[in-house]
Design a protein around this motif. Structure first.
Motif, PDB file in Angstrom:
ATOM      1  N   ARG A 234     -36.864 -55.044  25.937  1.00 24.19           N
ATOM      2  CA  ARG A 234     -35.690 -55.788  25.475  1.00 24.19           C
ATOM      3  C   ARG A 234     -35.714 -55.969  23.953  1.00 24.19           C
ATOM      4  NH1 ARG A 234     -32.614 -58.578  29.365  1.00 24.19           N
ATOM      5  NH2 ARG A 234     -32.393 -57.081  31.071  1.00 24.19           N
ATOM      6  N   ILE A 235     -36.886 -56.332  23.412  1.00 28.90           N
ATOM      7  CA  ILE A 235     -37.006 -56.521  21.954  1.00 28.90           C
ATOM      8  C   ILE A 235     -36.761 -55.200  21.226  1.00 28.90           C
ATOM      9  CG2 ILE A 235     -38.631 -57.058  20.100  1.00 28.90           C
ATOM     10  CD1 ILE A 235     -39.902 -59.120  21.966  1.00 28.90           C
ATOM     11  N   SER A 236     -37.328 -54.098  21.758  1.00 24.92           N
ATOM     12  CA  SER A 236     -37.154 -52.781  21.125  1.00 24.92           C
ATOM     13  C   SER A 236     -35.690 -52.355  21.124  1.00 24.92           C
ATOM     14  CB  SER A 236     -37.995 -51.737  21.855  1.00 24.92           C
ATOM     15  OG  SER A 236     -39.355 -52.078  21.832  1.00 24.92           O
ATOM     16  N   LEU A 237     -35.015 -52.541  22.266  1.00 20.60           N
ATOM     17  CA  LEU A 237     -33.597 -52.173  22.340  1.00 20.60           C
ATOM     18  C   LEU A 237     -32.749 -53.024  21.404  1.00 20.60           C
ATOM     19  CD1 LEU A 237     -33.170 -51.641  26.193  1.00 20.60           C
ATOM     20  CD2 LEU A 237     -33.201 -49.886  24.416  1.00 20.60           C
ATOM     21  N   THR A 238     -33.071 -54.325  21.312  1.00 23.79           N
ATOM     22  CA  THR A 238     -32.345 -55.211  20.393  1.00 23.79           C
ATOM     23  C   THR A 238     -32.546 -54.786  18.948  1.00 23.79           C
ATOM     24  OG1 THR A 238     -32.668 -57.038  21.956  1.00 23.79           O
ATOM     25  CG2 THR A 238     -31.998 -57.610  19.724  1.00 23.79           C
ATOM     26  N   ALA A 239     -33.802 -54.398  18.603  1.00 22.61           N
ATOM     27  CA  ALA A 239     -34.096 -53.953  17.240  1.00 22.61           C
ATOM     28  C   ALA A 239     -33.353 -52.657  16.912  1.00 22.61           C
ATOM     29  CB  ALA A 239     -35.602 -53.754  17.077  1.00 22.61           C
ATOM     30  N   VAL A 240     -33.335 -51.715  17.862  1.00 24.48           N
ATOM     31  CA  VAL A 240     -32.627 -50.449  17.642  1.00 24.48           C
ATOM     32  C   VAL A 240     -31.128 -50.687  17.465  1.00 24.48           C
ATOM     33  CG1 VAL A 240     -31.959 -48.288  18.751  1.00 24.48           C
ATOM     34  CG2 VAL A 240     -34.338 -49.025  18.823  1.00 24.48           C
ATOM     35  N   LYS A 241     -30.561 -51.566  18.296  1.00 19.01           N
ATOM     36  CA  LYS A 241     -29.130 -51.858  18.190  1.00 19.01           C
ATOM     37  C   LYS A 241     -28.797 -52.527  16.863  1.00 19.01           C
ATOM     38  CE  LYS A 241     -28.160 -52.302  23.134  1.00 19.01           C
ATOM     39  NZ  LYS A 241     -27.818 -53.235  24.246  1.00 19.01           N
ATOM     40  N   SER A 242     -29.665 -53.438  16.404  1.00 20.40           N
ATOM     41  CA  SER A 242     -29.409 -54.113  15.125  1.00 20.40           C
ATOM     42  C   SER A 242     -29.491 -53.138  13.954  1.00 20.40           C
ATOM     43  CB  SER A 242     -30.411 -55.255  14.935  1.00 20.40           C
ATOM     44  OG  SER A 242     -31.731 -54.757  14.899  1.00 20.40           O
ATOM     45  N   VAL A 243     -30.472 -52.216  14.008  1.00 22.85           N
ATOM     46  CA  VAL A 243     -30.595 -51.208  12.937  1.00 22.85           C
ATOM     47  C   VAL A 243     -29.363 -50.300  12.928  1.00 22.85           C
ATOM     48  CG1 VAL A 243     -31.894 -49.169  12.196  1.00 22.85           C
ATOM     49  CG2 VAL A 243     -33.101 -51.244  12.868  1.00 22.85           C
ATOM     50  N   SER A 245     -26.358 -51.031  14.065  1.00 25.59           N
ATOM     51  CA  SER A 245     -25.183 -51.782  13.620  1.00 25.59           C
ATOM     52  C   SER A 245     -25.191 -51.969  12.107  1.00 25.59           C
ATOM     53  CB  SER A 245     -25.143 -53.139  14.323  1.00 25.59           C
ATOM     54  OG  SER A 245     -26.275 -53.917  13.978  1.00 25.59           O
ATOM     55  N   LEU A 246     -26.376 -52.196  11.511  1.00 30.61           N
ATOM     56  CA  LEU A 246     -26.469 -52.328  10.049  1.00 30.61           C
ATOM     57  C   LEU A 246     -26.084 -51.025   9.355  1.00 30.61           C
ATOM     58  CD1 LEU A 246     -29.762 -54.405   9.635  1.00 30.61           C
ATOM     59  CD2 LEU A 246     -27.452 -55.130   9.016  1.00 30.61           C
ATOM     60  N   SER A 247     -26.559 -49.886   9.910  1.00 34.83           N
ATOM     61  CA  SER A 247     -26.215 -48.597   9.302  1.00 34.83           C
ATOM     62  C   SER A 247     -24.713 -48.318   9.415  1.00 34.83           C
ATOM     63  CB  SER A 247     -27.012 -47.481   9.973  1.00 34.83           C
ATOM     64  OG  SER A 247     -26.697 -47.401  11.347  1.00 34.83           O
ATOM     65  N   ARG A 248     -24.128 -48.725  10.534  1.00 37.69           N
ATOM     66  CA  ARG A 248     -22.678 -48.540  10.702  1.00 37.69           C
ATOM     67  C   ARG A 248     -21.905 -49.405   9.710  1.00 37.69           C
ATOM     68  NH1 ARG A 248     -22.197 -48.667  17.327  1.00 37.69           N
ATOM     69  NH2 ARG A 248     -23.122 -46.596  17.710  1.00 37.69           N
ATOM     70  N   ARG A 249     -22.376 -50.629   9.497  1.00 35.17           N
ATOM     71  CA  ARG A 249     -21.699 -51.514   8.534  1.00 35.17           C
ATOM     72  C   ARG A 249     -21.750 -50.930   7.133  1.00 35.17           C
ATOM     73  NH1 ARG A 249     -23.931 -57.523  10.292  1.00 35.17           N
ATOM     74  NH2 ARG A 249     -22.828 -57.639  12.310  1.00 35.17           N
ATOM     75  N   LYS A 250     -22.907 -50.346   6.769  1.00 28.29           N
ATOM     76  CA  LYS A 250     -23.030 -49.744   5.443  1.00 28.29           C
ATOM     77  C   LYS A 250     -22.053 -48.577   5.295  1.00 28.29           C
ATOM     78  CE  LYS A 250     -27.854 -50.948   4.571  1.00 28.29           C
ATOM     79  NZ  LYS A 250     -29.242 -50.429   4.349  1.00 28.29           N
ATOM     80  N   VAL A 251     -21.934 -47.773   6.345  1.00 29.74           N
ATOM     81  CA  VAL A 251     -21.000 -46.636   6.297  1.00 29.74           C
ATOM     82  C   VAL A 251     -19.565 -47.132   6.168  1.00 29.74           C
ATOM     83  CG1 VAL A 251     -20.053 -44.733   7.651  1.00 29.74           C
ATOM     84  CG2 VAL A 251     -22.520 -45.088   7.582  1.00 29.74           C
ATOM     85  N   VAL A 252     -19.210 -48.177   6.889  1.00 29.55           N
ATOM     86  CA  VAL A 252     -17.859 -48.741   6.829  1.00 29.55           C
ATOM     87  C   VAL A 252     -17.571 -49.298   5.442  1.00 29.55           C
ATOM     88  CG1 VAL A 252     -16.372 -50.591   7.700  1.00 29.55           C
ATOM     89  CG2 VAL A 252     -17.695 -49.203   9.293  1.00 29.55           C
ATOM     90  N   LEU A 253     -18.541 -50.010   4.854  1.00 26.70           N
ATOM     91  CA  LEU A 253     -18.370 -50.570   3.509  1.00 26.70           C
ATOM     92  C   LEU A 253     -18.181 -49.468   2.471  1.00 26.70           C
ATOM     93  CD1 LEU A 253     -21.016 -53.455   3.568  1.00 26.70           C
ATOM     94  CD2 LEU A 253     -18.528 -53.706   3.458  1.00 26.70           C
ATOM     95  N   LEU A 254     -18.986 -48.384   2.588  1.00 24.31           N
ATOM     96  CA  LEU A 254     -18.835 -47.273   1.654  1.00 24.31           C
ATOM     97  C   LEU A 254     -17.470 -46.622   1.782  1.00 24.31           C
ATOM     98  CD1 LEU A 254     -22.362 -45.590   1.953  1.00 24.31           C
ATOM     99  CD2 LEU A 254     -21.438 -46.764  -0.052  1.00 24.31           C
ATOM    100  N   GLU A 255     -16.982 -46.469   3.005  1.00 21.14           N
ATOM    101  CA  GLU A 255     -15.653 -45.878   3.218  1.00 21.14           C
ATOM    102  C   GLU A 255     -14.564 -46.772   2.647  1.00 21.14           C
ATOM    103  OE1 GLU A 255     -15.380 -45.251   7.377  1.00 21.14           O
ATOM    104  OE2 GLU A 255     -16.572 -43.397   7.369  1.00 21.14           O
ATOM    105  N   GLU A 256     -14.731 -48.097   2.812  1.00 23.76           N
ATOM    106  CA  GLU A 256     -13.747 -49.029   2.253  1.00 23.76           C
ATOM    107  C   GLU A 256     -13.751 -48.989   0.734  1.00 23.76           C
ATOM    108  OE1 GLU A 256     -14.659 -52.793   3.897  1.00 23.76           O
ATOM    109  OE2 GLU A 256     -13.725 -52.376   5.854  1.00 23.76           O
ATOM    110  N   GLU A 257     -14.953 -48.904   0.135  1.00 20.63           N
ATOM    111  CA  GLU A 257     -15.040 -48.829  -1.326  1.00 20.63           C
ATOM    112  C   GLU A 257     -14.400 -47.548  -1.844  1.00 20.63           C
ATOM    113  OE1 GLU A 257     -19.105 -49.202  -2.365  1.00 20.63           O
ATOM    114  OE2 GLU A 257     -19.216 -51.354  -1.896  1.00 20.63           O
TER     115      GLU A 257
END
Length: 268
Positions: A234-243, A245-257
């Motif tokens: 459970r901890i491993s899956l949560t960590a993978v999902k958070s990583v 989601s963070l990478s997706r947010r960075k991609v979205v921010l770069l596209e918005e910029e």
């Protein structure tokens, strides 16, 4: 020559189709529960029949102390609890497996029978490890036989799940398929007993001081390993999902910029 090739190809298709034919899931579960119940009963009868001290022996040898008399049977009781925990957890894994199986096939039924054949050998493993406790070379060989029995009983359960994954849309619930919520935990749960039994077997080859007491304590500790495994997955899956989601947010921010920049700034 062409006719023979066609006949061989046709017979191969028939054999493959025969193995993939559906089998009653309810009957597979009922038969399996019956075997597990009988094996557990045999184990209980073994411990109750030969490991009760005689009243005269308690009075003469142990001065009326029942606890001192029972302490002589300590290795037998430890072997009983270790074996019973193994049977109980293998049944639990089997139950979890068929909880996510939506349709059983003949191949899965065959693998299940092979697993049950080795489950039936667990009372033999109990008798070996209780009779040959603390007896040098025979003790190590008794542990190795128990490890082999447990390994094959569990590896055939793993093979059932692997077979179900080959045609997962028809045979498995969505939770246990690739990418499902329980897929990673099912893999870890079904691989735990084969890995532990194989590891214990190799430890007996490397360590001369490995004893039946250590082996049975390992069996009793495995339920806590199941719990730790669940938490770890459970901890491993949560960590993978958070990583992710963070990478997706960075991609979205770069596209918005990039979208906010003017064409000249974008080219520069």
């Amino acid at each position: 020559g062409e006719r023979r090739e066609e006949e061989e190809h046709h017979s191969l298709e028939t054999f493959t189709f025969y193995l993939s034919e559906p089998l009653s899931k309810e009957r597979v579960e009922a038969f399996s529960d019956g075997v597990y119940a009988i094996v557990a009963t045999l184990l209980i009868l073994d411990i109750c029949e030969d490991n009760v001290p005689d009243p005269r022996e308690v009075e003469e040898k142990f001065h009326g102390s029942l606890l001192e008399a029972l302490s002589e049977y300590g290795p037998n009781y430890l072997a009983y609890f270790g074996s019973f925990v193994t049977i109980g957890l293998l049944w639990f894994v089997h139950h979890s497996l068929f909880l996510y199986v939506t349709k059983a096939t003949r191949l899965m039924g065959l693998l299940n029978i092979l697993s049950l054949a080795f489950i039936g050998g667990l009372p033999l493993a109990y008798q070996l490890t209780s009779e040959f406790a603390e007896k040098s070379h025979n003790e190590i060989e008794a542990i190795q036989v128990s490890c082999v029995i447990t390994f094959f009983a569990s590896i055939f359960q793993f093979a059932i799940w692997t077979t179900a994954l080959l045609n997962e849309e028809e045979t498995l619930h969505a939770f246990a398929r690739y990418g499902g919520k329980e897929h990673a935990f099912m893999f870890a749960k079904l691989a735990l007993y084969p890995c532990v039994s194989l590891g214990a077997f190799f430890l007996t080859c490397l360590l001369s001081e490995f004893s039946t007491a250590i082996f049975h304590l390992m069996q009793i500790v495995i339920p806590f390993a199941f719990l730790a495994l669940r938490i770890f997955v459970r901890i491993s899956l949560t960590a993978v999902k958070s990583v992710m989601s963070l990478s997706r947010r960075k991609v979205v921010l770069l596209e918005e910029e990039e979208a906010c920049l003017s064409p000249n700034e974008t080219l520069s």
